[in-house]
Design a protein around this motif. Structure first.
Motif, mmCIF file in Angstrom:
data_model
loop_
_atom_site.group_PDB
_atom_site.id
_atom_site.type_symbol
_atom_site.label_atom_id
_atom_site.label_comp_id
_atom_site.label_asym_id
_atom_site.label_seq_id
_atom_site.Cartn_x
_atom_site.Cartn_y
_atom_site.Cartn_z
ATOM 1 N N HIS A 187 44.129 70.577 28.096
ATOM 2 C CA HIS A 187 43.892 71.081 26.737
ATOM 3 C C HIS A 187 42.619 71.920 26.663
ATOM 4 O O HIS A 187 42.555 72.879 25.890
ATOM 5 C CB HIS A 187 43.901 69.929 25.729
ATOM 6 C CG HIS A 187 45.230 69.240 25.686
ATOM 7 N ND1 HIS A 187 45.405 67.941 25.289
ATOM 8 C CD2 HIS A 187 46.488 69.690 26.021
ATOM 9 C CE1 HIS A 187 46.692 67.618 25.366
ATOM 10 N NE2 HIS A 187 47.356 68.658 25.821
ATOM 11 N N PHE A 191 53.128 60.466 26.010
ATOM 12 C CA PHE A 191 52.651 61.216 24.826
ATOM 13 C C PHE A 191 51.484 60.489 24.165
ATOM 14 O O PHE A 191 50.594 61.110 23.599
ATOM 15 C CB PHE A 191 53.775 61.412 23.795
ATOM 16 C CG PHE A 191 54.913 62.263 24.282
ATOM 17 C CD1 PHE A 191 54.718 63.224 25.262
ATOM 18 C CD2 PHE A 191 56.191 62.115 23.753
ATOM 19 C CE1 PHE A 191 55.773 64.015 25.726
ATOM 20 C CE2 PHE A 191 57.252 62.902 24.201
ATOM 21 C CZ PHE A 191 57.034 63.836 25.188
ATOM 22 N N LYS A 192 51.516 59.163 24.249
ATOM 23 C CA LYS A 192 50.462 58.357 23.637
ATOM 24 C C LYS A 192 49.092 58.672 24.244
ATOM 25 O O LYS A 192 48.058 58.513 23.607
ATOM 26 C CB LYS A 192 50.809 56.881 23.863
ATOM 27 C CG LYS A 192 50.168 55.934 22.912
ATOM 28 C CD LYS A 192 50.654 54.518 23.147
ATOM 29 C CE LYS A 192 49.561 53.542 22.729
ATOM 30 N NZ LYS A 192 49.784 52.207 23.242
ATOM 31 N N GLY A 227 48.333 61.687 25.633
ATOM 32 C CA GLY A 227 47.975 63.104 25.563
ATOM 33 C C GLY A 227 48.902 64.068 26.275
ATOM 34 O O GLY A 227 48.704 65.282 26.181
ATOM 35 N N ASP A 229 52.070 66.460 26.869
ATOM 36 C CA ASP A 229 52.777 67.275 25.880
ATOM 37 C C ASP A 229 54.284 67.275 26.104
ATOM 38 O O ASP A 229 55.066 67.332 25.150
ATOM 39 C CB ASP A 229 52.247 68.713 25.934
ATOM 40 C CG ASP A 229 50.763 68.744 25.648
ATOM 41 O OD1 ASP A 229 50.395 68.579 24.475
ATOM 42 O OD2 ASP A 229 49.966 68.879 26.595
ATOM 43 N N ASP A 234 60.138 66.878 24.568
ATOM 44 C CA ASP A 234 58.954 67.555 24.026
ATOM 45 C C ASP A 234 58.306 66.665 22.956
ATOM 46 O O ASP A 234 59.002 66.157 22.073
ATOM 47 C CB ASP A 234 59.362 68.907 23.419
ATOM 48 C CG ASP A 234 58.153 69.716 22.955
ATOM 49 O OD1 ASP A 234 57.000 69.312 23.234
ATOM 50 O OD2 ASP A 234 58.364 70.753 22.301
ATOM 51 N N SER A 235 56.992 66.517 23.043
ATOM 52 C CA SER A 235 56.265 65.735 22.026
ATOM 53 C C SER A 235 56.181 66.505 20.712
ATOM 54 O O SER A 235 55.953 65.917 19.659
ATOM 55 C CB SER A 235 54.841 65.447 22.509
ATOM 56 O OG SER A 235 54.113 66.666 22.600
ATOM 57 N N ASN A 256 53.761 68.386 20.125
ATOM 58 C CA ASN A 256 52.329 68.427 19.802
ATOM 59 C C ASN A 256 51.614 69.692 20.255
ATOM 60 O O ASN A 256 50.561 70.023 19.723
ATOM 61 C CB ASN A 256 51.603 67.223 20.429
ATOM 62 C CG ASN A 256 52.030 65.931 19.766
ATOM 63 O OD1 ASN A 256 52.484 65.941 18.619
ATOM 64 N ND2 ASN A 256 51.911 64.822 20.482
ATOM 65 N N PHE A 257 52.153 70.382 21.260
ATOM 66 C CA PHE A 257 51.421 71.556 21.760
ATOM 67 C C PHE A 257 51.657 72.743 20.828
ATOM 68 O O PHE A 257 52.791 73.050 20.479
ATOM 69 C CB PHE A 257 51.850 71.906 23.194
ATOM 70 C CG PHE A 257 50.915 72.870 23.848
ATOM 71 C CD1 PHE A 257 49.718 72.425 24.409
ATOM 72 C CD2 PHE A 257 51.192 74.230 23.878
ATOM 73 C CE1 PHE A 257 48.822 73.316 24.994
ATOM 74 C CE2 PHE A 257 50.300 75.128 24.454
ATOM 75 C CZ PHE A 257 49.120 74.667 25.013
ATOM 76 N N ASP A 258 50.562 73.383 20.448
ATOM 77 C CA ASP A 258 50.633 74.478 19.470
ATOM 78 C C ASP A 258 50.827 75.809 20.205
ATOM 79 O O ASP A 258 49.864 76.501 20.523
ATOM 80 C CB ASP A 258 49.346 74.487 18.631
ATOM 81 C CG ASP A 258 49.437 75.472 17.475
ATOM 82 O OD1 ASP A 258 50.427 76.224 17.399
ATOM 83 O OD2 ASP A 258 48.503 75.482 16.643
ATOM 84 N N LYS A 314 58.705 72.729 15.639
ATOM 85 C CA LYS A 314 58.366 71.779 16.705
ATOM 86 C C LYS A 314 59.474 71.643 17.754
ATOM 87 O O LYS A 314 59.255 71.055 18.813
ATOM 88 C CB LYS A 314 58.035 70.414 16.096
ATOM 89 C CG LYS A 314 56.645 70.378 15.453
ATOM 90 C CD LYS A 314 56.268 68.977 15.067
ATOM 91 C CE LYS A 314 54.874 68.898 14.484
ATOM 92 N NZ LYS A 314 53.813 69.230 15.434
#
Ligand SMILES: Cc1ncc(COP(=O)(O)O)c(C=O)c1O
Length: 313
Positions: A173, A194-195, A197, A199, A222-223, A225-227, A256
């Motif tokens: 990240h 995912f818990k 970190g 992605d 896929d979580s 979470n990644f932007d 998402k």
């Protein structure tokens, strides 16, 4: 079913029969689906309507099992592939192209090592391997401006090295790239990356998830979470129009679910590593008993470890 325990999810996620419908997940062994007009089919092809039209892209049996695995991992969406190799190939290739670079843990499964070190190189994608126990600084030193992915395994096959997911996620990240974790050996019963970190999670479902040695398969989750949009210049395949698909912008149209939708509508369309619905049915039977089997695997492993630990040699 995100609040339920893993045992309940393994039985019930992904398929909720209504009154009078079969309790067991039906096998939709069909390549094609019936519509009354070409216009209806056109809407589906153009991704303007949701529905099934060709099993290489989507199938109800496969989708139910994908949804179960997504729920087990706590992700937003999943795609099933015909092998774990295909899952790892798609997971990386979905966001990498010629000229890009990957950083990966060196202790990963030999097939994935070859995929990254040899086959991806032929496609113009380079890979640098780092020790799983390397310091964050050493991992960071492997990054280049064109690095798009950090890749590792929760429990490495066959080295059994345990990944510090938080350490890898932090470095990924800081370099504005996602962490992909192959969670085959841990399974979501023992670890949900995912818990910590990660992605994106991949699986060879051929192993513990199946548990009966009856199907070869893979999964990508896929979580969400990644932007991707925040780093659109790097992940333009997701954030700019896909000319091969009527100019669709995946992040704009699917939010998402962009990453999994692109893997389905682009990679599965072109490369076609879809599992058969019958194999997905078999995988689902395996998933139903996953927590029981994993518990016993752990019990056995503990016994062996204690025996070896106490052994004079
Ligand atoms: C951790 C891991 N990932 C991926 C694979 C590849 O999976 P498959 O054999 O289903 O193609 C394997 C296979 O042994 C594996 O152990």
């Amino acid at each position: 079913m995100s609040d339920f325990k893993v045992e309940t999810k393994c039985l019930h996620s992904g398929y909720t029969p209504s009154k009078g419908e079969p309790c067991a997940l039906p096998i939709y062994q069909s390549t094609t689906y019936k519509y009354d007009t070409t216009d209806e089919m056109g809407q589906l092809f153009d991704l303007k309507a949701e529905g099934y039209f060709y099993t290489r892209l989507q199938n109800p049996t496969n989708d139910a099992v994908a949804a179960k695995i997504a729920d087990l991992e706590g992700g937003v969406a999943a795609i099933l592939t015909s092998s774990g190799q295909a899952a790892n190939f798609y997971a990386v290739f979905n966001i990498c192209e010629a000229g890009d670079h990957v950083v990966a843990a060196s202790t990963i499964y030999g097939g994935t090592f070859n995929l990254l070190a040899v086959t991806f190189k032929k496609l113009g994608i380079d890979c640098t391997f780092v020790d799983t126990d390397a310091s964050p600084e050493e991992i960071a030193a492997a990054f280049r401006p064109n690095t798009k992915v950090l890749f590792a395994e929760t429990i490495a096959n066959p080295a059994l090295v345990i990944l510090d997911i938080e350490k890898f996620a932090k470095v990924a990240h800081e370099h504005e790239v996602p962490l992909i974790v192959d969670n085959t050996f841990a399974t979501p019963v023992n670890c949900r990356p995912f818990k910590w970190g990660a992605d994106i999670v991949t699986h060879s479902t051929t192993k513990y998830m199946d548990g009966h040695a009856v199907q070869v398969g893979g999964a990508i989750v896929d979580s969400g979470n990644f932007d991707w949009d925040a780093y659109g210049h790097k992940y333009h395949g997701l954030t700019e129009p896909d000319e091969s698909y009527h100019g669709v912008i995946y992040t704009k149209q699917f939010g998402k679910k962009a990453y999994i939708t692109k893997a389905t509508s682009q990679l599965m369309r072109d490369l076609g590593s879809i599992p058969s619905p019958t194999n997905c049915f078999l995988l689902n039977l395996g998933l139903e008993t996953l927590p029981l089997r994993v518990e016993r695997h752990c019990y056995n492993a503990q016994k062996i470890a204690e025996f070896l630990n106490a052994h004079e040699k």
